[in-house]
Design a protein around this motif. Structure first.
Motif, PDB file in Angstrom:
ATOM      1  N   ASP A  43      11.744  -9.649  10.748  1.00 52.58           N
ATOM      2  CA  ASP A  43      12.939  -8.815  10.572  1.00 52.58           C
ATOM      3  C   ASP A  43      13.187  -8.507   9.101  1.00 52.58           C
ATOM      4  O   ASP A  43      13.552  -7.379   8.751  1.00 52.58           O
ATOM      5  N   GLU A  44      12.985  -9.517   8.219  1.00 46.31           N
ATOM      6  CA  GLU A  44      13.222  -9.280   6.800  1.00 46.31           C
ATOM      7  C   GLU A  44      12.267  -8.228   6.257  1.00 46.31           C
ATOM      8  O   GLU A  44      12.678  -7.336   5.500  1.00 46.31           O
ATOM      9  N   LEU A  45      10.983  -8.312   6.645  1.00 50.12           N
ATOM     10  CA  LEU A  45      10.018  -7.324   6.180  1.00 50.12           C
ATOM     11  C   LEU A  45      10.290  -5.962   6.797  1.00 50.12           C
ATOM     12  O   LEU A  45      10.098  -4.922   6.145  1.00 50.12           O
ATOM     13  N   ARG A  46      10.735  -5.963   8.059  1.00 51.72           N
ATOM     14  CA  ARG A  46      11.091  -4.685   8.681  1.00 51.72           C
ATOM     15  C   ARG A  46      12.259  -4.045   7.953  1.00 51.72           C
ATOM     16  O   ARG A  46      12.289  -2.824   7.737  1.00 51.72           O
ATOM     17  N   GLU A  47      13.232  -4.871   7.560  1.00 52.30           N
ATOM     18  CA  GLU A  47      14.366  -4.328   6.807  1.00 52.30           C
ATOM     19  C   GLU A  47      13.919  -3.785   5.456  1.00 52.30           C
ATOM     20  O   GLU A  47      14.413  -2.740   5.003  1.00 52.30           O
ATOM     21  N   ILE A  48      12.981  -4.474   4.796  1.00 52.54           N
ATOM     22  CA  ILE A  48      12.455  -3.973   3.524  1.00 52.54           C
ATOM     23  C   ILE A  48      11.746  -2.645   3.730  1.00 52.54           C
ATOM     24  O   ILE A  48      11.915  -1.693   2.949  1.00 52.54           O
ATOM     25  N   ALA A  49      10.923  -2.562   4.801  1.00 53.57           N
ATOM     26  CA  ALA A  49      10.212  -1.309   5.080  1.00 53.57           C
ATOM     27  C   ALA A  49      11.189  -0.181   5.390  1.00 53.57           C
ATOM     28  O   ALA A  49      11.020   0.957   4.921  1.00 53.57           O
ATOM     29  N   ALA A  82       0.830  -1.203   0.000  1.00 54.45           N
ATOM     30  CA  ALA A  82       0.000   0.000   0.000  1.00 54.45           C
ATOM     31  C   ALA A  82       0.870   1.261   0.000  1.00 54.45           C
ATOM     32  O   ALA A  82       0.560   2.247  -0.700  1.00 54.45           O
ATOM     33  N   ALA A  83       1.947   1.238   0.785  1.00 54.06           N
ATOM     34  CA  ALA A  83       2.837   2.398   0.808  1.00 54.06           C
ATOM     35  C   ALA A  83       3.484   2.620  -0.559  1.00 54.06           C
ATOM     36  O   ALA A  83       3.606   3.760  -1.037  1.00 54.06           O
ATOM     37  N   ILE A  84       3.885   1.516  -1.211  1.00 51.89           N
ATOM     38  CA  ILE A  84       4.487   1.635  -2.547  1.00 51.89           C
ATOM     39  C   ILE A  84       3.467   2.182  -3.544  1.00 51.89           C
ATOM     40  O   ILE A  84       3.788   3.046  -4.381  1.00 51.89           O
ATOM     41  N   ASP A  85       2.213   1.681  -3.456  1.00 45.71           N
ATOM     42  CA  ASP A  85       1.171   2.179  -4.365  1.00 45.71           C
ATOM     43  C   ASP A  85       0.911   3.663  -4.136  1.00 45.71           C
ATOM     44  O   ASP A  85       0.750   4.426  -5.103  1.00 45.71           O
ATOM     45  N   ARG A  86       0.836   4.075  -2.868  1.00 47.21           N
ATOM     46  CA  ARG A  86       0.602   5.499  -2.590  1.00 47.21           C
ATOM     47  C   ARG A  86       1.759   6.349  -3.097  1.00 47.21           C
ATOM     48  O   ARG A  86       1.545   7.431  -3.663  1.00 47.21           O
ATOM     49  N   TYR A  87       2.985   5.836  -2.895  1.00 58.41           N
ATOM     50  CA  TYR A  87       4.150   6.592  -3.368  1.00 58.41           C
ATOM     51  C   TYR A  87       4.149   6.667  -4.896  1.00 58.41           C
ATOM     52  O   TYR A  87       4.437   7.716  -5.476  1.00 58.41           O
ATOM     53  N   GLY A  88       3.790   5.554  -5.546  1.00 56.35           N
ATOM     54  CA  GLY A  88       3.736   5.566  -7.002  1.00 56.35           C
ATOM     55  C   GLY A  88       2.643   6.462  -7.538  1.00 56.35           C
ATOM     56  O   GLY A  88       2.747   6.978  -8.663  1.00 56.35           O
ATOM     57  N   ALA A  89       1.556   6.651  -6.744  1.00 54.27           N
ATOM     58  CA  ALA A  89       0.460   7.513  -7.171  1.00 54.27           C
ATOM     59  C   ALA A  89       0.756   8.987  -6.957  1.00 54.27           C
ATOM     60  O   ALA A  89      -0.078   9.838  -7.307  1.00 54.27           O
ATOM     61  N   GLY A  90       1.912   9.294  -6.389  1.00 54.36           N
ATOM     62  CA  GLY A  90       2.285  10.702  -6.225  1.00 54.36           C
ATOM     63  C   GLY A  90       2.335  11.191  -4.798  1.00 54.36           C
ATOM     64  O   GLY A  90       2.695  12.344  -4.551  1.00 54.36           O
ATOM     65  N   SER A  91       1.981  10.315  -3.840  1.00 54.23           N
ATOM     66  CA  SER A  91       2.042  10.715  -2.433  1.00 54.23           C
ATOM     67  C   SER A  91       3.464  10.484  -1.923  1.00 54.23           C
ATOM     68  O   SER A  91       3.784   9.417  -1.391  1.00 54.23           O
ATOM     69  N   HIS A  92       4.335  11.461  -2.102  1.00 61.37           N
ATOM     70  CA  HIS A  92       5.751  11.280  -1.788  1.00 61.37           C
ATOM     71  C   HIS A  92       6.038  11.223  -0.290  1.00 61.37           C
ATOM     72  O   HIS A  92       7.164  10.916   0.102  1.00 61.37           O
ATOM     73  N   ASP A  93       5.042  11.505   0.542  1.00 60.50           N
ATOM     74  CA  ASP A  93       5.237  11.378   1.984  1.00 60.50           C
ATOM     75  C   ASP A  93       4.786  10.008   2.499  1.00 60.50           C
ATOM     76  O   ASP A  93       4.773   9.771   3.720  1.00 60.50           O
ATOM     77  N   ALA A  94       4.417   9.109   1.581  1.00 60.18           N
ATOM     78  CA  ALA A  94       3.985   7.761   1.992  1.00 60.18           C
ATOM     79  C   ALA A  94       5.170   6.988   2.554  1.00 60.18           C
ATOM     80  O   ALA A  94       6.257   6.981   1.976  1.00 60.18           O
ATOM     81  N   ARG A  95       4.942   6.329   3.678  1.00 60.12           N
ATOM     82  CA  ARG A  95       5.992   5.532   4.324  1.00 60.12           C
ATOM     83  C   ARG A  95       5.393   4.199   4.758  1.00 60.12           C
ATOM     84  O   ARG A  95       4.212   4.112   5.123  1.00 60.12           O
ATOM     85  N   ALA A  96       6.198   3.176   4.731  1.00 68.65           N
ATOM     86  CA  ALA A  96       5.745   1.831   5.119  1.00 68.65           C
ATOM     87  C   ALA A  96       5.915   1.640   6.622  1.00 68.65           C
ATOM     88  O   ALA A  96       6.955   2.027   7.177  1.00 68.65           O
ATOM     89  N   PRO A  97       4.932   1.033   7.297  1.00 70.62           N
ATOM     90  CA  PRO A  97       5.100   0.735   8.735  1.00 70.62           C
ATOM     91  C   PRO A  97       6.181  -0.313   8.942  1.00 70.62           C
ATOM     92  O   PRO A  97       6.259  -1.299   8.198  1.00 70.62           O
ATOM     93  N   GLN A  98       6.972  -0.118   9.940  1.00 72.68           N
ATOM     94  CA  GLN A  98       8.115  -0.999  10.196  1.00 72.68           C
ATOM     95  C   GLN A  98       7.726  -2.047  11.228  1.00 72.68           C
ATOM     96  O   GLN A  98       8.095  -1.978  12.395  1.00 72.68           O
ATOM     97  N   GLY A  99       6.973  -3.050  10.772  1.00 76.07           N
ATOM     98  CA  GLY A  99       6.531  -4.114  11.665  1.00 76.07           C
ATOM     99  C   GLY A  99       6.709  -5.469  11.011  1.00 76.07           C
ATOM    100  O   GLY A  99       7.141  -5.577   9.866  1.00 76.07           O
TER     101      GLY A  99
END
Length: 476
Positions: free
Chosen positions: A226-232, A206-223
């Motif tokens: 560990d691998e997914l947290r590192e990706i976020a 969802a964060a990637i989609d929002r960022y791709g749609a132009g919402s440059h303040d979109a950030r992924a939750p870091q939860g």
């Protein structure tokens, strides 16, 4: 928690439940087999006892017929019944005898053996008639012993049947419990996967989609794992870096636009003096105005060229037109370019007596030297000496630019050549966007060289461009 740890924990949990279930089923099946075998043996012994009773009565009946008729067929039937008694007496001995029925079984066995011993095959008819009363008593005792044995075994059969029913109920309970545990384990594993894997992945998506749609303040939750947290974290850092880069690029455009306004304003002011509705000025003034127009146009062209060079460097498309030049000439041209305008500074030039050949793109190397000399002048606001030194050491040519200006803090020196970075200790001294040294280093590296810096805060800096003196470095 790492994905490997979650997978290992889920696998171990499900394996333990499966092992527990299998163990329960195995124990239940083993106990059920034992009880069913016991029940089968009891049923078999009951059948043997009933056969003993039948053949005992048949023997007694045929013995009575022999005593009355003395017919051969009755004698044969009597002997056949005796043989069946002996055969069926051996059958109950094969299954294991329980402690509860051992005494009753021994009693019945003794009575049958006694009965057979007192009724020999060659018994005379008269003796049979004389002993008829005694024979009936022995038959009654033997039959009563068999009935007691039968009752005992039937009681044991009922107890065994109850145990089988209990084991069956217990097996059902174990089966239902094991199925429930397995279902709970699977649901728990799915819940863990949903909480630790699926939901974080959806959040990152969802964060990637929002960022791709132009919402440059979109950030992924870091939860999550560990691998997914590192990706976020990596995505958030990338988004923050891109946002900062975009901000700086807009700053560059604003700075370039601001810098272009001055030469354009000078051009406009100069051209206003040459309007068609006014007479041309005198030749001397006209030449001065044309010279100014050429100077300002060249300034605009240089700004646009620098901007295009930066774009090429960022895109990795910088072209080098190499030729062999004397490094002394390149350094001399740059110093002479700044000498008329840097009147508050003492520009020094130290050159070796012999030529210093250099295989390079002279325009790009002059661009690097212009940046280093311009920085030395800008960051020496109180004036002072700026020294340019050309030297040759082995296969390397070094061109050093030294000043006695504000200097650079030790913590900032490691980031000097980062894109858009400006040292806090010098950012208030002169304007800029932090791309000059970055571009200079890229050009030096394209030639197979490098730029070194030594500085002390408040005591000045020395930037040294080092390039191979012979052909070296691949063209970018």
């Amino acid at each position: 928690m790492k994905l490997k740890t979650l997978a290992a924990a889920s696998t171990a949990w499900l394996a333990a439940l499966a092992l527990l279930t299998a163990s329960g089923f195995t124990l239940s099946a083993t106990y059920m087999t034992r009880e069913v075998t016991c029940l089968f043996n009891i049923v078999r012994e009951v059948r043997s006892i009933t056969q003993l009773e039948v053949h005992l009565l048949a023997h007694e009946r045929e013995s009575a017929r022999v005593a009355l008729t003395h017919l051969p067929e009755h004698v044969g039937a009597r002997d056949a019944a005796r043989r069946e008694l002996s055969r069926w007496l051996e059958d109950p001995r094969e299954p294991p005898v329980t402690a509860e029925s051992a005494g009753v079984f021994e009693e019945a066995e003794r009575e049958i053996e006694h009965y057979l011993a007192t009724h020999p095959r060659a018994q005379e008819d008269r003796e049979a008639e004389a002993d008829a009363g005694a024979s009936h008593e022995e038959v009654d005792r033997t039959f009563a012993a068999l009935e007691r044995l039968l009752a005992t075994r039937l009681a044991e059969a009922r107890i065994a049947r109850q145990r089988v029913d209990e084991v069956h109920r217990l097996s059902e309970i174990v089966s239902l419990g094991a199925a429930g545990l397995l279902l709970a384990g699977v649901l728990l594993a799915l819940w863990q996967l949903r909480r630790c894997v699926y939901r974080p992945l959806l959040s990152i998506r969802a964060a990637i989609d929002r960022y791709g749609a132009g919402s440059h303040d979109a950030r992924a939750p870091q939860g999550g794992l560990d691998e997914l947290r590192e990706i976020a974290v990596a995505f958030n850092e990338m988004a923050a870096a891109l946002a900062e880069q975009r901000k700086r690029q807009l700053g560059i455009l604003a700075s370039v636009a601001h810098d272009l306004r001055n030469p354009l304003a000078a051009l406009k002011l100069t051209v206003d003096g040459l309007r068609p509705d006014r007479p041309l000025p005198h030749e001397e003034r006209l030449r001065s105005m044309l010279a100014r127009i050429g100077k300002e146009a060249a300034r605009c062209d240089r700004m646009l060229t620098d901007l295009m060079d930066i774009a090429r460097l960022e895109g990795g498309e910088l072209e080098l037109r190499r030729e062999t030049r004397d490094a002394r000439e390149l350094a001399r041209d740059v110093v002479e370019l700044y000498r008329p305008t840097a009147t508050a500074h003492e520009l020094g030039l130290s050159l070796p007596e012999e030529p210093v050949p250099l295989r390079c793109d002279p325009i790009r190397i002059e661009q690097v030297l212009n940046n280093l000399v311009a920085n030395a002048i800008k960051y020496s606001p109180a004036g002072g000496a700026v020294q340019v030194t050309v030297a040759r050491a082995g296969a390397e040519v070094s061109i050093a630019v030294s000043d006695r200006g504000v200097g650079i803090a030790a913590d900032d020196q490691r980031r000097l050549f980062e894109r858009y970075f400006r040292a806090p200790s010098s950012s208030g001294v002169a304007p800029g966007v932090g791309l000059g040294l970055w571009a200079a280093l890229r050009i030096a590296e394209a030639h197979g060289g490098r730029i070194e810096v030594t500085s002390a805060e408040g005591r000045g800096s020395t930037f040294t461009l080092r390039l191979p003196s012979t052909s070296g470095g691949a063209a970018a």
